[in-house]
Scaffold this active site. Sequence first.
Site, PDB file in Angstrom:
ATOM      1  N   SER A  82       0.832  -1.192   0.000  1.00  0.00           N
ATOM      2  CA  SER A  82       0.000   0.000   0.000  1.00  0.00           C
ATOM      3  C   SER A  82       0.878   1.258   0.000  1.00  0.00           C
ATOM      4  O   SER A  82       1.714   1.418  -0.893  1.00  0.00           O
ATOM      5  CB  SER A  82      -0.957  -0.041   1.194  1.00  0.00           C
ATOM      6  OG  SER A  82      -2.001   0.885   1.036  1.00  0.00           O
ATOM      7  N   ASP A 204     -10.183  -5.058  -4.795  1.00  0.00           N
ATOM      8  CA  ASP A 204      -9.523  -4.170  -3.842  1.00  0.00           C
ATOM      9  C   ASP A 204     -10.332  -2.881  -3.753  1.00  0.00           C
ATOM     10  O   ASP A 204     -10.524  -2.185  -4.758  1.00  0.00           O
ATOM     11  CB  ASP A 204      -8.092  -3.880  -4.323  1.00  0.00           C
ATOM     12  CG  ASP A 204      -7.251  -3.141  -3.292  1.00  0.00           C
ATOM     13  OD1 ASP A 204      -7.805  -2.366  -2.501  1.00  0.00           O
ATOM     14  OD2 ASP A 204      -6.017  -3.334  -3.290  1.00  0.00           O
ATOM     15  N   HIS A 235      -7.742  -5.729  -0.163  1.00  0.00           N
ATOM     16  CA  HIS A 235      -6.524  -4.915  -0.149  1.00  0.00           C
ATOM     17  C   HIS A 235      -5.476  -5.474   0.804  1.00  0.00           C
ATOM     18  O   HIS A 235      -4.278  -5.300   0.586  1.00  0.00           O
ATOM     19  CB  HIS A 235      -6.898  -3.485   0.274  1.00  0.00           C
ATOM     20  CG  HIS A 235      -5.765  -2.518   0.256  1.00  0.00           C
ATOM     21  ND1 HIS A 235      -5.261  -1.972  -0.904  1.00  0.00           N
ATOM     22  CD2 HIS A 235      -5.029  -1.990   1.276  1.00  0.00           C
ATOM     23  CE1 HIS A 235      -4.272  -1.149  -0.614  1.00  0.00           C
ATOM     24  NE2 HIS A 235      -4.102  -1.132   0.701  1.00  0.00           N
TER      25      HIS A 235
END
Length: 524
Positions: A82, A204, A235
Amino acid sequence: MPERLVRPEYLPATGISRCELVLLHGWAGGRDCWRSLLPALRPWANVTLIDWRPPAVEDGLQALAAEILAATPARAAYVGWSLGGQLATALATIAPDRVAGLVTIASNPCFTARPGWPGLPPATLGSFADELAGNPLRTLRRFAGLQARGASRERALLRELLRGGGDWSAGALATGLQWLADVDTRPGLQRLACPQLHLLAGTDALVPAQVATSLAALLAEIPDAAVRILDADSHALPLAAPLLLADALQSFLAPAAAVPPSSTATPVAKGDIAASFSRAAERYDSVAALQRDVGQRLLARIAELKQSAILLDLGCGTGYIQAQLQARFPHSRYLGMDIAEGMLAYARARHPGTGSWLAGDAEALPLACESVGLVYSSLAFQWCYRPDLLFAELARVLEPGGSCFFSTLGPATLQELRQSWAAADSSQHVNGFLPAEDLGAAAAAVRGVRLQLHSERIVLRYGRVGELLGELKTLGAHNMNRGRSGGLTGRRRLAAMMQAYEDWREPAGLPATYEVLYGHLEKT
């Protein structure tokens, strides 16, 4: 005192080291998000876990990069999840000679949607920032919900995310959100000379599916760049799909590593173990006489020790021994850990308000280094088929001078049942366990620990073979080997096994031998 930006944790390879890995978590997270990958990574890589926080200053990214580089190996592959993917990309751009490879996970080089580039609407990130100012806890819960959205086990994943979050200050959280809104690493990706891999989830809620197409187009002229979509549904890839991630990292960074795929590395899958014992939780104690007996014998072997802040009951099951451990060490905080969520749910309900209960794998403990003074583990380690990882993890989490007292089962366990099945067919019907020699060799290879082992045989007796088989099933300890035969066991084979078992009959009944190994692992 200012918040420390970087807290590294170095985990040397348990096998032949082929590369250095540096793992970077995302916004509001912590390094514990990677624990589930460690059993599959450490056989072929030295791993550095970084707890990082963004400094709330104008040149924050540069300052953070400098501190990370000062805490990591001279040359390593950087893996970022991320926002950590953007950070890893920035590091590769700032210090290309230090980065051997780049992997981003569920990351967008530009998280904010811009003309011609998919991303989150600016208003979404703006609402996060506004909410953060007034209610940080609600913001973190909302963000965790987006990370878990779509997962097949969404509620359990949400609990893991909330439990494993990092201890970020309000200023660090705000700065991190600003980075998500402003940072664009696309130009840096196009300049990189090192190999790069970008792993995305099929579903996601934070990174739109179109990012895969846009990213592939952006890197189309880069020979050592690849974009892959994993068969995952959220995610939170490090928590939701650790085996997929580990296999992808090994294939990309160490394809020649002589390590079996993580999904098939052991004779019994960890998921099967957890599911079997979860199903058995409600009835487990009704047939666990041997387990209670061995637990008492192990407790009697613990010499007088100094009180430790944390007492870990590893493989706690239903929490049967909790009260006795707490009475023996009244000034220690009890922590019960088990791989089976069903066992933990039962333990929490049975022992309300006593200690803490945490899901975890003994080969990838979700605990900080040197955080535990005493580990008690009775009849759990026989389900750990990588003793190198097991003892390396225990050595990591034990305080200097700390101890782990454990009992486990040896290969002579249920020898009568095993031999009786062998007379009926060639399939594997009985779980196999590691010998003392393998445990000793694994512990000897771990620096800073000393292992003592003792063994004994305990023989139980039954009137009929069916009583033993029923007990094993109720315990959740029935055959879980990958090599077991498929489908139901035929009546003729079952009858042949039972007839063969009758050859073992004694005046007191049919014997069932358990080889019990008692160990004391001490961190020197």
